[in-house]
Design a protein around this motif. Structure first.
Motif: not given
Length: 454
Positions: A191-219
């Motif tokens: 999975i390749v995720v491009g967060l372009i023009g988003e708020r800085g807060r949303e970037v961290k939230e997406f990585i830690e809460e939405i994507l999660g630890e399991e999703g991040r391993k293959r992303s």
């Protein structure tokens, strides 16, 4: 006594400013207009990088155009500290991107540099930013469905492996949350995720809460927040696509999520207007509409021995206007679109997918006739209720007048439940189809009971 090691070190440093085929000529800065630098005396190609002297050190900028002897440069970072008449030195070659399997689990910026504090990315080779298109005749056909783990999409808007889809919605309707649901539920290898023009807060939230630890391993996450320069936001999209191309060339199936392509178009508009390109459609210059298909067409199935890139490009519809120039252009070059309704979101219906206004153009090629028939029948029941919703709500419809409307009224709670899904819930493709079949079976039984009663 001459210090040979010191001389060799200075010669080594000078090599980066010498082009392998010709000597690039340094120039000087003559003007700063907005975010654009204007220099004279610079002899280098468009797309080349330059070092610009500032009070805090050297600043990297990219040549984005020229007019006679004036060269236009766009910096990667802030212009703070830029000096009048500063020296502008072209670098030896165009920017390169480190690509390797070590990218999995990492977060990088628009230029491919790590943001997660885990050190440099290990790679044996750096690749040039390459926009070389694939011969359309060498692409494999789209024949297989891709499971995204979202019931409403799997059932009514089935996505094919190698398809390019648009996700159309206004701000705050749930685009990022839906992308996160796909990352957890998809069967893609990478999975390749491009967060372009988003708020800085949303970037961290997406990585830690939405994507999660399991999703991040293959992303791989590419972050170019709203406070980045237009050049970095532009590069963020291009870097995301090139990373996806790298994994596709390794024979892997890639799910590419870019949020959002509208920010990409706005970044190109800022750069184009800064160098003097005239605005055309609602302030967007013509180069924006030529760059969009160049970006989108890089996704899709590869040739023999290659994998695929299934892409979702979110499109921010300003004021929920689906006739916005970028939305209209994206809809024409994509293989389908999913519309998120603000009315559904306001009613607490998540994901707020408007199945009446959405379509997957490759669904007939990747699904069975039975699946298509089930989807079509349930769409008809859903649409019939929506057409008569006002009459039903105010009590103007008398039950028994039309058996089809009676059926739509009875099935509406079941359909609403079917179209909704919890954020952390993953519903596989096969389970989605079996549940769709159950609803239609219930509808047929309801119709038979009505006939017997009459």
């Amino acid at each position: 006594m001459v210090d040979i090691s010191r001389i060799n070190e200075r010669l080594k440093n000078c090599q980066q400013y010498i082009h392998p085929h010709r000597i690039s000529v340094a120039g000087r800065l003559v003007r700063v207009v907005g975010l654009t630098l204007e220099a004279v005396g610079v002899k280098a190609a468009v797309g080349s990088q330059c070092l610009v002297e500032t009070a805090q050190g050297d600043l990297i900028a990219e040549i984005v155009g020229f007019s006679q002897d004036i060269t236009f440069l766009m910096p990667e970072q802030s212009l703070q500290g830029v000096l009048p008449g500063a020296r502008v030195v072209p670098l030896s070659s165009k920017a390169r991107l480190p690509l390797s399997m070590e990218l999995l689990g990492r977060v990088v910026n628009g230029a491919g540099k790590p943001l997660d504090g885990k050190g440099p990315i290990k790679t044996t080779e750096n690749y040039k930013y390459d926009n070389k298109p694939i011969n359309p005749l060498s692409r494999r056909a789209i024949t297989e469905p891709l499971d995204v783990g979202v019931r409403s999409i799997n059932s009514f808007l089935t996505v094919g492996t190698g398809q390019r889809m648009g996700l159309f919605a206004g701000s705050g309707v749930g685009k990022s949350v839906l992308l996160g649901m796909m990352t957890r539920g998809t069967t893609a290898d990478v999975i390749v995720v491009g967060l372009i023009g988003e708020r800085g807060r949303e970037v961290k939230e997406f990585i830690e809460e939405i994507l999660g630890e399991e999703g991040r391993k293959r992303s791989v996450v590419i972050a170019a927040p709203a406070d980045n320069s237009p050049l970095m936001r532009l590069k963020g999209c291009e870097t995301s696509v090139q990373i996806a191309e790298y994994f596709r060339d390794q024979g892997l199936n890639v799910l590419l999520l870019i949020d959002s392509i509208t920010r990409y178009a706005q970044a190109q508009r800022e750069i184009a207007l800064a160098v003097g390109e005239p605005p055309a459609t609602k302030g967007y210059p013509p180069s924006v509409f030529s760059k969009l298909p160049q970006l989108v067409e890089r996704a899709g199935n590869g040739g023999d021995g290659q994998g695929s890139i299934t892409a979702f490009f979110t499109v921010l519809t300003e004021g929920d206007d689906l006739q916005d120039p970028i939305a209209d252009a994206a809809r024409a070059i994509l293989d389908g679109h999913i519309v998120l309704s603000r009315k559904l979101a306001d009613a607490g219906h998540y994901p707020a997918v408007d199945i009446e206004g959405s379509i997957s153009r490759v669904m007939p090629m990747v699904t069975s006739d039975e699946h298509q028939q089930l989807s079509r029948q349930l769409r008809q029941v859903y649409s019939l209720y929506q057409e008569n919703k006002d009459l039903i709500s105010i009590g103007a419809y008398t039950r028994g007048t039309d058996p089809r409307i009676d059926q739509a009224i009875d099935l509406q709670p079941v359909i609403q439940f079917f179209l909704q899904q919890k954020t952390l819930e993953v519903i596989p493709y096969d389970q989605s189809l079996s549940q769709l079949q159950e609803i239609l079976t219930a509808a047929q039984a309801h119709a038979q009971n009505n006939q017997q009663a009459q």
